[in-house]
Structures are given as C-alpha cells and as structure tokens.
Design an enzyme around this catalytic site. Sequence first.
Site, mmCIF file in Angstrom:
data_model
loop_
_atom_site.group_PDB
_atom_site.id
_atom_site.type_symbol
_atom_site.label_atom_id
_atom_site.label_comp_id
_atom_site.label_asym_id
_atom_site.label_seq_id
_atom_site.Cartn_x
_atom_site.Cartn_y
_atom_site.Cartn_z
ATOM 1 N N HIS A 362 0.811 -1.045 0.001
ATOM 2 C CA HIS A 362 0.109 -0.138 0.003
ATOM 3 C C HIS A 362 0.810 1.179 0.085
ATOM 4 C CE1 HIS A 362 0.557 1.010 4.528
ATOM 5 N NE2 HIS A 362 0.480 -0.111 4.632
ATOM 6 N N CYS A 381 2.644 -5.188 6.649
ATOM 7 C CA CYS A 381 2.474 -4.755 5.386
ATOM 8 C C CYS A 381 3.591 -4.017 4.516
ATOM 9 C CB CYS A 381 1.296 -3.845 5.299
ATOM 10 S SG CYS A 381 -0.187 -4.797 5.637
#
Length: 461
Positions: A362, A381
């Site tokens: 992301h 992440c």
Amino acid sequence: MHKGNRVGYAIMALFIQLCATPCVLALDKNSAAINALRYQVQLISLIDPSFSKYNQLLTQDLEEEQLDLTNDIQLEVANFWRSVKIQSRGEGGSDDLYRNVISLEPSSSDYLPISNRIRYLLWVEQTESWQPLVLDIWLKEGDINPAVKVISRRLNWLGDLNFLDPDNSVMTSELVRGVLNFQRRHGLKQDGVIGPETLRWINLTPKKRAALLAENFVSKSSYLSTIGPRFLLVNIPAFEMVLVDKGQVQLESRVIVGKPYRQTPRLSSYISNMVLNPSWRVPRTLLRRDLLPKVRKDGAYISEHNFDVFNSAGDEIVKSPEEWQTLAGGRFPYRLVQKPGKDNTLGRYKFYFKNEYNVYLHDTYDKALFEESNRALSSGCIRVEKVESLANWLASNLVSDKQTWVDLQTERDKTQWFAFDNFLAVHLVYWTAWVDESGLAQFRNDIYHQNSMPKLASIQN
C-alpha cells in the site's frame, strides 16, 4: 561504480584475471577443468561441509590424482545443483573434460561474479588477519585512533578505499569516502561515521562474507528458477521492490517492511486487484497495541484521524472524546475504520493478494520514512515509495475498467476497487547478500535473524 570502488578493486581485478573461469590461455585444458571444478566445489563447500574434502584435494598440486576423481566429483556437484533446483549450463556427456565441467556450472547470470568474489574473499581470508575490533567511541572525520590503520586496510581489501597509508591513524576525508562506499554497500546510514553497525560489518571476516554470498546465491537462484517472466518481488531485508515483465525490469522502488516483532512474512501469491482511495479497517492487534493507548491519552484522536467506530452488528457508534477515552481504558468491543483521504494510513492505493497473514502492499502518507536506512518500520504490510508508478503500470497492463480509472484520478474520498484481467505474481523473499549489476558485493542486515549473521564486537554507547 564509484571511483573509490574502481580503484579499490584493483587487487581483486588482478586476482580474478589470474584465476577466473575460463582462463584457458595460461593453462592446459585439464588444469583449466580442474580449476573450474574447484571453483564450484569451493562455493558448495561453504554450504555443505561434506564437499570440503574435494575442495582440499582440488587445491593441491596433484593433477594425476585429481583427474582420477573428477568423474566422481562431477557427479557429486551435479547432484548438489540438482538438489537445490539450480539449472546447469548444459547436459555434459562430452569427451572433453573442460566442457563437461563448464556445463555443470549454474546457468544463473550472477554465478561467475559470485564465484569470482567468493574466491577473492577466501584468498583474503588466508592473506590478512581479521581479528574483531572493539572501540569505545564513534570515529568521525578528523579523529585519531590506532584502530584507523586496521580499518583502512580492511576497507582497502574489500574495495571501498582506493588509497592506503599504512602509517596513518587519522580519519581523513579520503577514509571517510571509503566508509561511505562501505556503508552504501551494506545498506547502512551513509554518514561517514564508524558507529556500532558499521564496525560490526567491518569485523565480519572475509570467509563469513563468502559464506553469506554462497548461501544467498543458492537461495536466490533456486527461487528464481521457479517463477515466470512477469512478477513483483520484494526483498525484505534490502527494503527494495522490483517489478519485472517479460524478463525486463519495469520499476524499482524502496519499500518499508515489518518491524522485527511484526515481521513481513516470506510468501508467494498473486495480486488480484487494487483499491483506489482505500479505507482502513484496523486489525484487532493493532487496535489494542497502537491505537487504544493513543485514545486513552486523547479521546479526540478518533475524530481527528477520521475514524468511524462500529459495533459487532455493523452499526456506527458515536460518542464524545471523554467517553472514548474512558472506553479505551477497558474492554473495547468496537472496530475502527479510517475513512479514505490524504491522511489515511494506507494512502491512496492498496494492492491485495491472498495470504494467511493479512498483509498487502500500500501507499503511505508519511513519505519521509523512505529516507531511513533501516526501513523495518511497519506492522507487517509493505509500503511502496513509488506507489503511483506501480498503480499506473497495473492500470495500463492489468486493470479491466480503464475508463473508470481515468475518471477517478482527481477523486480522493471515494473508494473504488479495480479488478485485473490477469493476476500478477508477487514474491516476498529474504536475501541478505548478492553481487549487483556493477559487480559490487552487497550485504544487508539480517533484520529478522533468519540467516547466520553473527553478532560481532560493537561499539559501546
């Protein structure tokens, strides 16, 4: 390549010129074959100690005995490459010993650079003493310390320092440039100061460097042999991402990965869609560890950071900052969802791939973190620096509804999912040593302690 590297590698270049594969001009074919076989055995023995006996035999001046055993050794070498799923250059079976041995070599494009570097490092191991240095200070430009002489010699041997004054104990500007070269090759903060991390890597012996290169070469070559021509790959300890299509690099980017206690996992999957202007549903673990402590300090944190709060039935819950502050101090039976927008934790893009760890790639609003040398900063992440370039490539090559993509480029608050025509393979890998395209040996910290990188002497603060 930096000037310091070019000059500093002169010794290594001469060494490689004298013994690199294939050096048939100066040797007869049998000798050349034995050398080529020894170089493979040398690399393998750093991983599998059972090959040490072959390495010792091939190093001695016993050509007749060596030739008697070449068939057996070739068979063992071939079995090793096969066992680690590394493809050789050819099939062998020739009456020419030299051709047979060369055909055994891995077909990986970086085999010869890795092999040359390993040979050089093992030669340095035999030539130079490499006892651990211990310092109680940080060394910067202008400092005087007897350890500077040893440090200069090591940087010269490793190719980062192009000028060596054996009697100098001063951190000169020339030495600082060598330190910067060294730090750059090790993914360290490039400040020209010899602190704990820089000293730890300076203390790493040439043989242990060679072993890291060998181990990572096998791991990398074996892995890459199993994947196709189009993929996105994140090397976790290098904090780097590469996008490859038809065997050609399309995009490279710095990334941020998980902290040591919230590690980004090693895995393979497929990116199946991406989200423009994503909302962020806060995982329970992050809610408990990260957000609730902030809410306990300031109940307005929820509204100021654009969070909506929902109960287990999916109903939105609205309370005053004081009420949220009180609730955060006990059992908190709600979930938080951050609205899309410029301050959203996920930024403007999210790239989803199926996995059991609930991690994904992301964007991020905090771009300054990409300047850190140690980018193990997330909760698992992967944050991508060149995220817009990645999104645009995916939109051009994989997104089905390209017109909607174009129409929503000025929209910041509307969430939109985009499906792909085809999946994009994604690989999260863990490689801490390699030789880059310019021939420089690169090393990175074993941030999750998944390799055998030793803890060497460091500087006391």
